[in-house]
Motif scaffolding. Structure first.
Motif, PDB file in Angstrom:
ATOM      1  N   TYR A 194       0.868  -1.171   0.000  1.00  0.00           N
ATOM      2  CA  TYR A 194       0.000   0.000   0.000  1.00  0.00           C
ATOM      3  C   TYR A 194       0.903   1.219   0.000  1.00  0.00           C
ATOM      4  O   TYR A 194       1.770   1.353   0.855  1.00  0.00           O
ATOM      5  N   GLU A 195       0.725   2.104  -0.993  1.00  0.00           N
ATOM      6  CA  GLU A 195       1.482   3.345  -1.048  1.00  0.00           C
ATOM      7  C   GLU A 195       0.595   4.479  -0.548  1.00  0.00           C
ATOM      8  O   GLU A 195      -0.544   4.632  -1.007  1.00  0.00           O
ATOM      9  N   ILE A 196       1.110   5.282   0.395  1.00  0.00           N
ATOM     10  CA  ILE A 196       0.296   6.367   0.931  1.00  0.00           C
ATOM     11  C   ILE A 196      -0.015   7.400  -0.151  1.00  0.00           C
ATOM     12  O   ILE A 196       0.764   7.606  -1.072  1.00  0.00           O
ATOM     13  N   ASN A 197      -1.173   8.035  -0.012  1.00  0.00           N
ATOM     14  CA  ASN A 197      -1.540   9.157  -0.862  1.00  0.00           C
ATOM     15  C   ASN A 197      -1.148  10.413  -0.084  1.00  0.00           C
ATOM     16  O   ASN A 197      -1.893  10.909   0.762  1.00  0.00           O
ATOM     17  N   THR A 198       0.028  10.915  -0.346  1.00  0.00           N
ATOM     18  CA  THR A 198       0.715  11.881   0.497  1.00  0.00           C
ATOM     19  C   THR A 198      -0.087  13.155   0.741  1.00  0.00           C
ATOM     20  O   THR A 198      -0.668  13.728  -0.186  1.00  0.00           O
ATOM     21  N   ALA A 199      -0.079  13.607   1.996  1.00  0.00           N
ATOM     22  CA  ALA A 199      -0.706  14.887   2.346  1.00  0.00           C
ATOM     23  C   ALA A 199       0.154  16.036   1.832  1.00  0.00           C
ATOM     24  O   ALA A 199       1.381  15.931   1.742  1.00  0.00           O
ATOM     25  N   GLY A 200      -0.494  17.157   1.495  1.00  0.00           N
ATOM     26  CA  GLY A 200       0.241  18.332   1.042  1.00  0.00           C
ATOM     27  C   GLY A 200       0.509  18.314  -0.450  1.00  0.00           C
ATOM     28  O   GLY A 200      -0.048  17.505  -1.198  1.00  0.00           O
TER      29      GLY A 200
ATOM     30  N   GLN B 113      -7.362 -12.229  -6.061  1.00  0.00           N
ATOM     31  CA  GLN B 113      -8.640 -11.574  -6.327  1.00  0.00           C
ATOM     32  C   GLN B 113      -8.656 -10.263  -5.558  1.00  0.00           C
ATOM     33  O   GLN B 113      -8.366 -10.229  -4.366  1.00  0.00           O
ATOM     34  N   VAL B 114      -8.955  -9.193  -6.271  1.00  0.00           N
ATOM     35  CA  VAL B 114      -9.021  -7.855  -5.683  1.00  0.00           C
ATOM     36  C   VAL B 114     -10.446  -7.349  -5.842  1.00  0.00           C
ATOM     37  O   VAL B 114     -10.947  -7.250  -6.961  1.00  0.00           O
ATOM     38  N   VAL B 115     -11.083  -7.040  -4.726  1.00  0.00           N
ATOM     39  CA  VAL B 115     -12.443  -6.504  -4.754  1.00  0.00           C
ATOM     40  C   VAL B 115     -12.453  -5.165  -4.021  1.00  0.00           C
ATOM     41  O   VAL B 115     -12.000  -5.089  -2.873  1.00  0.00           O
ATOM     42  N   VAL B 116     -12.914  -4.140  -4.677  1.00  0.00           N
ATOM     43  CA  VAL B 116     -13.089  -2.836  -4.039  1.00  0.00           C
ATOM     44  C   VAL B 116     -14.576  -2.512  -4.052  1.00  0.00           C
ATOM     45  O   VAL B 116     -15.197  -2.404  -5.123  1.00  0.00           O
TER      46      VAL B 116
ATOM     47  N   ILE C 162     -13.757  -0.110   0.536  1.00  0.00           N
ATOM     48  CA  ILE C 162     -12.955  -1.138   1.199  1.00  0.00           C
ATOM     49  C   ILE C 162     -12.328  -2.058   0.154  1.00  0.00           C
ATOM     50  O   ILE C 162     -13.023  -2.566  -0.731  1.00  0.00           O
ATOM     51  N   MET C 163     -11.024  -2.256   0.244  1.00  0.00           N
ATOM     52  CA  MET C 163     -10.308  -3.181  -0.639  1.00  0.00           C
ATOM     53  C   MET C 163     -10.127  -4.517   0.069  1.00  0.00           C
ATOM     54  O   MET C 163      -9.559  -4.578   1.170  1.00  0.00           O
ATOM     55  N   ASN C 164     -10.618  -5.580  -0.543  1.00  0.00           N
ATOM     56  CA  ASN C 164     -10.467  -6.937  -0.020  1.00  0.00           C
ATOM     57  C   ASN C 164      -9.597  -7.744  -0.966  1.00  0.00           C
ATOM     58  O   ASN C 164      -9.864  -7.798  -2.176  1.00  0.00           O
ATOM     59  N   LEU C 165      -8.564  -8.377  -0.421  1.00  0.00           N
ATOM     60  CA  LEU C 165      -7.624  -9.174  -1.202  1.00  0.00           C
ATOM     61  C   LEU C 165      -7.691 -10.630  -0.770  1.00  0.00           C
ATOM     62  O   LEU C 165      -7.711 -10.928   0.431  1.00  0.00           O
TER      63      LEU C 165
ATOM     64  N   PHE D  28      -6.810 -10.192   3.127  1.00  0.00           N
ATOM     65  CA  PHE D  28      -6.434  -8.906   3.706  1.00  0.00           C
ATOM     66  C   PHE D  28      -7.536  -7.893   3.394  1.00  0.00           C
ATOM     67  O   PHE D  28      -8.236  -8.006   2.387  1.00  0.00           O
ATOM     68  N   THR D  29      -7.661  -6.889   4.261  1.00  0.00           N
ATOM     69  CA  THR D  29      -8.638  -5.819   4.068  1.00  0.00           C
ATOM     70  C   THR D  29      -7.972  -4.478   4.312  1.00  0.00           C
ATOM     71  O   THR D  29      -7.190  -4.326   5.259  1.00  0.00           O
ATOM     72  N   LYS D  30      -8.265  -3.483   3.455  1.00  0.00           N
ATOM     73  CA  LYS D  30      -7.691  -2.142   3.610  1.00  0.00           C
ATOM     74  C   LYS D  30      -8.731  -1.093   3.251  1.00  0.00           C
ATOM     75  O   LYS D  30      -9.360  -1.164   2.188  1.00  0.00           O
ATOM     76  N   ASN D  31      -8.912  -0.127   4.141  1.00  0.00           N
ATOM     77  CA  ASN D  31      -9.810   0.986   3.894  1.00  0.00           C
ATOM     78  C   ASN D  31      -9.107   2.003   3.002  1.00  0.00           C
ATOM     79  O   ASN D  31      -8.026   2.497   3.350  1.00  0.00           O
ATOM     80  N   LEU D  32      -9.698   2.321   1.860  1.00  0.00           N
ATOM     81  CA  LEU D  32      -9.105   3.278   0.929  1.00  0.00           C
ATOM     82  C   LEU D  32      -9.626   4.702   1.122  1.00  0.00           C
ATOM     83  O   LEU D  32      -9.207   5.615   0.403  1.00  0.00           O
ATOM     84  N   LEU D  33     -10.522   4.881   2.099  1.00  0.00           N
ATOM     85  CA  LEU D  33     -11.132   6.188   2.315  1.00  0.00           C
ATOM     86  C   LEU D  33     -10.703   6.843   3.624  1.00  0.00           C
ATOM     87  O   LEU D  33     -10.954   8.038   3.825  1.00  0.00           O
TER      88      LEU D  33
END
Length: 367
Positions: free
Chosen positions: A184-190, A235-238, A242-245, A257-262
């Motif tokens: 997961y690459e951060i979506n940088t602030a600023g 399998q990638v489901v968004v 929510i991203m579920n792998l 794995f689960t990752k919140n994209l919001l």
């Protein structure tokens, strides 16, 4: 006199027979050659007949060119089909060095989705079954990206164009088994994206941070790793942000794995994981993420062979510049001595939500 005449007639008759025979033989050979050529053409199996979803992607080749919609298309250097004695596979191949696409340091033969979707309203899915056949034979063992390839991604089409998902395979020379992990690459602030960083999660084997102790000394081989030529699937489901792998492979434990994209986990320096501090802080990549992560940004899937090993000096970037052999960009020399990445895909499927829109802007910026 009569005898001589008869001899001449007989001689002419024989010559005529020979000429007629040779003419017929040439005609038959010509017809056979034409039939052979027609048969060879008819036997060409295109990638779009193995995995019938190519109308939803544009193809980038390992020489940096954009091949567009790859229906009934092949390129013997980078993109073609191969039968392993049982199944047809789509082959994606990329050298360590050559012309790259956009601003990347790395070559790729990779599909990019022609539509983009927004994580908050998404209901999108990408699935694939593949096997990695080769990763670079050379590279600095202390550089995390050496000997690795990315086989699937989610990419942002907007703002910094960062990547909330990269699926890696990595294997060191001399090892039987390699590792599968995702980033997961951060979506940088600023306004400054130079401080962005990745966080790596192991699937089978090690994560990105496990590197050699010096240029040519490799870490211990992962016991639960994946071999070259061994099948695995992702399998990638968004959906609703929510991203579920899901990762599966015969004889290996299924991993999810689960990752919140919001909603970001990394809005302050104290939130940053130790793994990241170890890898990225020494090279000045110590930023934080905007609180809403990838909310409001159009995203799209990518699939293929994005070679992570390159010939740039590790002094430029200790995580991403491998110092590998490139033979000055000579592709055939790289292929001859193992300095390339090669990934075979057996199946693939994609579903796109009704809210998805054209992704032409990405291609316009990166053609």
């Amino acid at each position: 006199m009569i005898k001589n005449h008869l001899s001449q007639v007989f001689y002419c008759f024989i010559i005529t027979i020979i000429l007629v025979f040779n003419s017929c033989k040439d005609k038959i050979n010509s017809e056979n050659q034409t039939k052979t050529e027609q048969t060879e053409v008819s036997k060409t199996v295109y990638a779009s007949s193995v995995i019938p979803f190519f109308d939803q992607w544009k193809l980038i080749l390992g020489d940096g060119s954009n091949a567009g919609i790859a229906t009934e298309f092949e390129n013997k250097d980078f993109f073609y089909t191969q039968n392993d004695g049982k199944d047809n596979w789509v082959v994606f191949k990329s050298p360590n060095g050559g012309d790259t696409h956009g601003t990347s340091n790395n070559t790729r033969t990779e599909l990019a989705q022609t539509k983009k979707w927004y994580p908050k309203t998404a209901n999108d899915k990408l699935s694939a079954t593949l096997k990695v056949m080769n990763v670079s034979a050379t590279g600095d063992a202390t550089v995390a990206a050496s000997h690795s390839v990315v086989v699937g991604q989610i990419h942002s089409a907007d703002a910094f164009e960062n990547e909330p998902l990269k699926i890696f395979y990595k294997k060191y020379p001399g090892h039987t088994k390699g590792s599968v992990f995702w980033h997961y690459e951060i979506n940088t602030a600023g306004d400054d994206n130079a401080k962005r960083w990745d966080y790596s999660s192991a699937v089978w084997g090690n994560d990105f941070s496990v590197v050699g102790s010096d240029v040519s000394t490799f870490p211990e081989e992962p016991k639960e790793g994946i071999e070259l030529g061994e099948e695995f699937s992702y399998q990638v489901v968004v959906k609703d942000g929510i991203m579920n792998l899901t990762f599966t492979s015969p004889n290996h434990e299924t991993k999810t794995f689960t990752k919140n994209l919001l909603l970001s986990e990394y809005t302050t320096k104290s939130d940053i994981p130790e793994q990241t501090k170890k890898l990225f802080f020494p090279i000045g990549q110590d930023g934080v993420e905007r609180s809403e992560a990838y909310a409001g940004e159009g995203c799209f899937f990518k699939l293929g062979c994005y070679n992570q090993t390159n010939g740039k000096s590790p002094e430029v970037n200790k995580n991403w510049c491998s110092g590998a052999e490139t033979h000055g960009g000579d592709i055939q020399k790289q292929y001859a001595d193992g300095n390339y990445a090669e990934v075979w895909f057996k199946t693939g499927s994609i579903s796109v939500s009704d809210t998805a829109v054209s992704n032409d802007g990405y291609f316009a910026k990166n053609d």
